[in-house]
Design a protein around this motif. Structure first.
Motif, PDB file in Angstrom:
ATOM      1  N   GLY A 142       0.925  -1.259  -0.063  1.00 52.75           N
ATOM      2  CA  GLY A 142      -0.047   0.043  -0.084  1.00 52.75           C
ATOM      3  C   GLY A 142       0.847   1.351  -0.094  1.00 52.75           C
ATOM      4  O   GLY A 142       1.928   1.164  -0.390  1.00 52.75           O
ATOM      5  N   ASN A 143       0.116   2.090   0.474  1.00 56.07           N
ATOM      6  CA  ASN A 143       0.850   3.690   0.418  1.00 56.07           C
ATOM      7  C   ASN A 143       1.927   3.943   1.450  1.00 56.07           C
ATOM      8  O   ASN A 143       3.088   4.486   1.304  1.00 56.07           O
ATOM      9  N   ASN A 144       1.906   2.912   2.624  1.00 58.54           N
ATOM     10  CA  ASN A 144       3.014   2.991   3.291  1.00 58.54           C
ATOM     11  C   ASN A 144       4.264   2.333   2.826  1.00 58.54           C
ATOM     12  O   ASN A 144       5.307   2.822   2.957  1.00 58.54           O
ATOM     13  N   GLY A 145       3.972   1.364   1.883  1.00 54.72           N
ATOM     14  CA  GLY A 145       5.110   0.678   1.105  1.00 54.72           C
ATOM     15  C   GLY A 145       5.594   1.842   0.019  1.00 54.72           C
ATOM     16  O   GLY A 145       6.944   1.630  -0.229  1.00 54.72           O
ATOM     17  N   GLY A 146       4.720   2.591  -0.336  1.00 55.16           N
ATOM     18  CA  GLY A 146       5.396   3.626  -1.274  1.00 55.16           C
ATOM     19  C   GLY A 146       6.214   4.488  -0.570  1.00 55.16           C
ATOM     20  O   GLY A 146       7.465   4.970  -1.203  1.00 55.16           O
ATOM     21  N   ASP A 147       5.984   4.963   0.787  1.00 57.38           N
ATOM     22  CA  ASP A 147       6.733   5.957   1.496  1.00 57.38           C
ATOM     23  C   ASP A 147       8.102   5.108   1.762  1.00 57.38           C
ATOM     24  O   ASP A 147       9.001   5.796   1.693  1.00 57.38           O
ATOM     25  N   GLY A 148       8.027   3.832   1.740  1.00 57.67           N
ATOM     26  CA  GLY A 148       9.146   3.137   2.074  1.00 57.67           C
ATOM     27  C   GLY A 148      10.212   3.257   0.680  1.00 57.67           C
ATOM     28  O   GLY A 148      11.533   3.218   0.962  1.00 57.67           O
ATOM     29  N   LEU A 149       9.709   3.052  -0.418  1.00 57.28           N
ATOM     30  CA  LEU A 149      10.443   3.123  -1.449  1.00 57.28           C
ATOM     31  C   LEU A 149      11.071   4.495  -1.728  1.00 57.28           C
ATOM     32  O   LEU A 149      12.166   4.642  -2.182  1.00 57.28           O
ATOM     33  N   VAL A 150      10.056   5.510  -1.567  1.00 57.91           N
ATOM     34  CA  VAL A 150      10.877   6.987  -1.904  1.00 57.91           C
ATOM     35  C   VAL A 150      11.865   7.010  -0.549  1.00 57.91           C
ATOM     36  O   VAL A 150      12.938   7.733  -0.921  1.00 57.91           O
ATOM     37  N   ALA A 151      11.840   6.559   0.648  1.00 58.14           N
ATOM     38  CA  ALA A 151      13.045   6.815   1.494  1.00 58.14           C
ATOM     39  C   ALA A 151      14.196   5.752   1.078  1.00 58.14           C
ATOM     40  O   ALA A 151      15.342   6.369   1.418  1.00 58.14           O
ATOM     41  N   ALA A 152      13.775   4.800   0.535  1.00 56.26           N
ATOM     42  CA  ALA A 152      15.046   3.959  -0.011  1.00 56.26           C
ATOM     43  C   ALA A 152      15.768   4.749  -0.965  1.00 56.26           C
ATOM     44  O   ALA A 152      17.164   4.834  -0.981  1.00 56.26           O
ATOM     45  N   ARG A 153      15.258   5.509  -1.721  1.00 60.64           N
ATOM     46  CA  ARG A 153      15.742   6.191  -2.982  1.00 60.64           C
ATOM     47  C   ARG A 153      16.685   7.416  -2.337  1.00 60.64           C
ATOM     48  O   ARG A 153      17.929   7.685  -2.454  1.00 60.64           O
ATOM     49  N   HIS A 154      16.018   8.122  -1.317  1.00 60.62           N
ATOM     50  CA  HIS A 154      16.826   9.272  -0.674  1.00 60.62           C
ATOM     51  C   HIS A 154      17.860   8.676   0.114  1.00 60.62           C
ATOM     52  O   HIS A 154      19.014   9.401   0.325  1.00 60.62           O
ATOM     53  N   LEU A 155      17.815   7.634   1.094  1.00 58.95           N
ATOM     54  CA  LEU A 155      18.813   7.089   1.638  1.00 58.95           C
ATOM     55  C   LEU A 155      19.946   6.908   0.901  1.00 58.95           C
ATOM     56  O   LEU A 155      21.085   6.860   1.347  1.00 58.95           O
ATOM     57  N   HIS A 156      19.780   6.133  -0.341  1.00 60.21           N
ATOM     58  CA  HIS A 156      20.816   5.790  -1.356  1.00 60.21           C
ATOM     59  C   HIS A 156      21.739   7.183  -1.555  1.00 60.21           C
ATOM     60  O   HIS A 156      22.755   7.000  -1.641  1.00 60.21           O
ATOM     61  N   HIS A 157      20.772   8.136  -1.655  1.00 61.23           N
ATOM     62  CA  HIS A 157      21.553   9.474  -2.248  1.00 61.23           C
ATOM     63  C   HIS A 157      22.297  10.203  -1.054  1.00 61.23           C
ATOM     64  O   HIS A 157      23.453  10.673  -1.384  1.00 61.23           O
ATOM     65  N   MET A 158      21.992   9.675   0.143  1.00 60.54           N
ATOM     66  CA  MET A 158      22.645  10.113   1.448  1.00 60.54           C
ATOM     67  C   MET A 158      23.843   9.500   1.620  1.00 60.54           C
ATOM     68  O   MET A 158      24.541   9.524   2.738  1.00 60.54           O
ATOM     69  N   GLY A 159      24.122   8.257   0.927  1.00 61.52           N
ATOM     70  CA  GLY A 159      25.394   7.679   1.249  1.00 61.52           C
ATOM     71  C   GLY A 159      25.086   6.247   2.047  1.00 61.52           C
ATOM     72  O   GLY A 159      26.082   5.709   2.313  1.00 61.52           O
ATOM     73  N   TYR A 160      23.965   5.925   2.156  1.00 59.60           N
ATOM     74  CA  TYR A 160      23.781   4.419   2.714  1.00 59.60           C
ATOM     75  C   TYR A 160      23.822   3.658   1.600  1.00 59.60           C
ATOM     76  O   TYR A 160      23.410   3.482   0.423  1.00 59.60           O
ATOM     77  N   PHE A 161      24.295   2.377   2.002  1.00 52.92           N
ATOM     78  CA  PHE A 161      23.985   1.025   1.352  1.00 52.92           C
ATOM     79  C   PHE A 161      22.575   0.516   1.692  1.00 52.92           C
ATOM     80  O   PHE A 161      22.299  -0.123   2.699  1.00 52.92           O
ATOM     81  N   VAL A 162      21.771   0.444   0.757  1.00 52.53           N
ATOM     82  CA  VAL A 162      20.338   0.102   0.663  1.00 52.53           C
ATOM     83  C   VAL A 162      20.157  -1.143   0.064  1.00 52.53           C
ATOM     84  O   VAL A 162      20.297  -1.367  -1.028  1.00 52.53           O
ATOM     85  N   GLU A 163      19.089  -2.070   0.638  1.00 52.67           N
ATOM     86  CA  GLU A 163      18.308  -3.151  -0.106  1.00 52.67           C
ATOM     87  C   GLU A 163      16.967  -2.923   0.123  1.00 52.67           C
ATOM     88  O   GLU A 163      16.659  -2.538   1.414  1.00 52.67           O
ATOM     89  N   VAL A 164      16.128  -3.251  -0.645  1.00 51.71           N
ATOM     90  CA  VAL A 164      14.738  -3.379  -0.515  1.00 51.71           C
ATOM     91  C   VAL A 164      13.981  -4.524  -0.620  1.00 51.71           C
ATOM     92  O   VAL A 164      14.359  -5.471  -1.390  1.00 51.71           O
TER      93      VAL A 164
END
Length: 630
Positions: A142-164
């Motif tokens: 749902g929409n909560n998962g969409g918030d998580g997908l957006v957060a994952a992209r921003h975390l990647h640009h902030m320098g984190y190593f991210v997996e979804v």
């Protein structure tokens, strides 16, 4: 001359700064905005000191303000506490934000919410403190998962190593576009949980939001159990987005301890929800986008955000008085009663038989085991996409070739094929047999890895998630058999609990859908039109009519055959209650059980040219008693 011009500019700027300080020191509005950033611009650029808090930038100014406050006799009004939203209030605010009056489309709200979540994580767990460990973002449909997908992209640009981890994909926009953005950044989007927690420092729980209704269903029950299990991910800090998954939005944590997660950080969106009164961990508020008029309308009493931050820290909620607790319990009881009444009304509405559209559809419901209480029609499968199937075939052949050659590093290459090629094809395809094919390849890869002594939990997890989606949502019976095979691999790998969980899920789906225990599909039933017909022979006892032929059409039932037999023998209609039809010789295509004449005579060509026997019911009862005695 250059030095003189520079000194002149500095003098002018200094004079402007002094004037600004004097002006601010006498402004009464400064009391309510003392935490706001003060920027002194030079050529349109803020000074570096503007990034510091006001108390550190201008201590003499804050001293003046403090003196004026202590010397004033006017009491400072008490700030009202922030409001904790119910489910209905949260839904109403979301709907109003997305209305034409407010102008916030869904993707914009997701973008703002996801950014605030990412900034909250950066504040709590900065990347330089994670020592290269990854952030695992688990997203729901749902929409909560969409918030998580957006957060994952921003975390990647902030320098984190991210997996979804995205077990149940949403194939609509904007979710598909958000996944494409992550793929373009080479952020892995998997369907299954990783095999081990050794590489992860933080888990972002973006599974369920405030619209969640218990109980937790597959595959997320398995995910929550892994997040809770100390031997898996139970020791990794959890950041929950808006609502901890599995929690009741108003009552708080669930009673089932095996799926009760305890987040270390909660990032509420828009405003905290009612359950947050019982949350005792670190609490941030994100979502700096609520228009003031909307906040005033719902009496949100939102605190002021500082500077450019998209989040702020919330204090612990004040304890509820006994009167407030009693009022809250009364409200929850009334809401539960209203929900039960609505569900009961909906169930009664479903029980009312609907008039069928045509005689042919009426026949089909009766012939195939329906009648007035016919089962719901089977889901219509999407058409297969030739390009997707060609891509699946290409990736499958490559995986088989790598397994067969077993060159150096072949295990990593197989994992890459499964994660980067097969898994994305599985969740983009809407044709369930495609998922079954990919799950079968994942099983083969996992088995080969295990036979060669390599760890296979990541491939097993991918195969399990794909097979579950095809079995439970797509109705693919073969995927159920693949799940049983994957469960056996879990058992051989030393995870009997996982094996038991998968087998229990398979048995649950079998019971709910009335599937055969061996998961072998029955032979396909032929379909006929009103133009079809076939011939049957009726043979009665020796003292009644001899064999004679009758013509049967798909719309006819066994009762019509009995009526024809009685007419041939000049017998009254009442005699039908003393006679019955049965098959003397069962056709080979009938596998087990007695023949249901009502279903078979008019719905199957299996009786074409066959002989049906007519016998007295009392003789049949005597024969049955003799058989039971024997």
């Amino acid at each position: 001359q250059q030095r003189e011009r520079t000194m002149l500019r500095l003098a002018i700027l200094s004079l402007a700064a002094v004037c600004s300080v004097q002006a601010f020191s006498v402004a009464p509005a400064l009391r309510t905005h003392s935490a706001a950033p003060i920027r002194l611009h030079r050529a349109g650029l803020p000074l570096r000191s503007a990034k510091l808090p006001v108390a550190r930038r201008m201590p003499h100014l804050m001293t003046a303000v403090a003196d004026s406050e202590t010397s004033s006799d006017t009491p400072i009004p008490e700030v009202p506490p922030i409001k904790y939203l119910t489910v209905e209030e949260a839904k109403a605010i979301d709907e109003e934000l997305m209305s034409d009056d407010q102008g916030f489309p869904l993707v914009t709200l997701m973008e703002l919410a996801g950014q605030s979540v990412a900034e909250s994580i950066y504040d709590m767990y900065p990347p330089d403190r994670l020592d290269g460990y990854k952030v695992l973002v688990i997203c729901g449909p749902g929409n909560n998962g969409g918030d998580g997908l957006v957060a994952a992209r921003h975390l990647h640009h902030m320098g984190y190593f991210v997996e979804v981890v995205y077990p149940q994909r949403n194939n609509k926009e904007p979710f598909v576009g958000l996944c494409r953005q992550l793929n373009a950044l080479d952020v892995r989007v998997n369907m299954g949980m990783p095999g081990t927690a050794n590489n992860y420092a933080v888990i972002v729980d973006a599974i369920f939001g405030f619209s969640f209704q218990p109980p937790v269903k597959a595959p997320f029950d398995f995910v929550l159990k892994q997040m809770r299990d100390p031997s898996m991910f139970g020791t990794v800090p959890i950041v929950s987005v808006d609502v901890p998954s599995g929690w009741d939005v108003e009552r708080g944590p669930p009673t089932e301890t095996e799926m009760r997660i305890e987040p270390d950080l909660l990032v509420s969106l828009t405003a905290p929800k009612t359950f947050a009164r019982k949350y005792t961990g670190m609490h941030y508020l994100g979502g700096r986008f609520v228009p003031p008029r909307l906040g005033y309308k719902y009496k949100l009493n939102l605190p002021k955000y500082e500077g450019k931050d998209q989040f702020l820290t919330l204090p612990a909620p004040p304890p509820m008085t006994p009167e407030e607790e009693a009022e809250e319990e009364e409200r929850l009881a009334a809401a539960a009663a209203a929900k039960a009444e609505a569900e009961s009304a909906a169930a009664q509405k479903e029980d009312v038989p609907q008039e069928l559209a045509s005689p042919l559809s009426s026949f089909e419901q009766v012939a195939f085991g329906g009648g007035a209480a016919a089962a719901a029609p089977a889901a219509v499968l999407a058409d297969p996409d030739p390009q997707t199937q060609a891509a699946i075939e290409d990736a499958t052949q490559k995986a088989l070739r790598v397994i067969g050659e077993k060159r150096a590093g072949w295990d990593g290459e197989v994992r890459q094929i499964v994660a980067a090629r097969l898994s994305p094809l599985a969740w983009t395809s809407e044709y369930p047999p495609d998922k079954t094919t990919i799950a079968k390849v994942c099983f083969l890869c996992a088995k080969t890895l295990a036979d060669r002594g390599f760890d296979n939990l990541d491939v097993l997890s991918e195969g399990r998630a794909i097979a579950e989606g095809a079995f439970e949502q797509g109705g693919e019976i073969e995927s159920g058999r693949i799940l049983r095979a994957l469960a056996a691999l879990y058992g051989k790998g030393g995870q009997p609990a996982m094996e038991t969980t998968i087998l229990e899920e398979v048995e649950r789906v079998i019971k709910e859908r009335g599937l055969p225990e061996d998961l072998i599909p029955p032979p396909p039933r032929p379909s006929y039109s009103m133009a079809d017909k076939w011939t049957l022979n009726l043979q009665g006892p020796e003292d009644l009519a001899p064999i004679f032929e009758v013509v049967v059409r798909p719309s006819q039932k066994a009762a019509l055959l009995m009526k024809a037999y009685l007419g041939q023998n000049d017998m009254p209609a009442e005699a039908a209650s003393t006679l019955e039809l049965y098959v003397g010789e069962e056709p080979k295509s009938w596998r087990t059980g007695l023949v249901d004449l009502e279903a078979e005579i008019g719905a199957s060509g299996l009786l074409d040219g066959r002989t049906l026997m007519v016998r007295r019911k009392e003789e049949a009862a005597e024969e049955k008693g003799a058989e039971e005695a024997a």
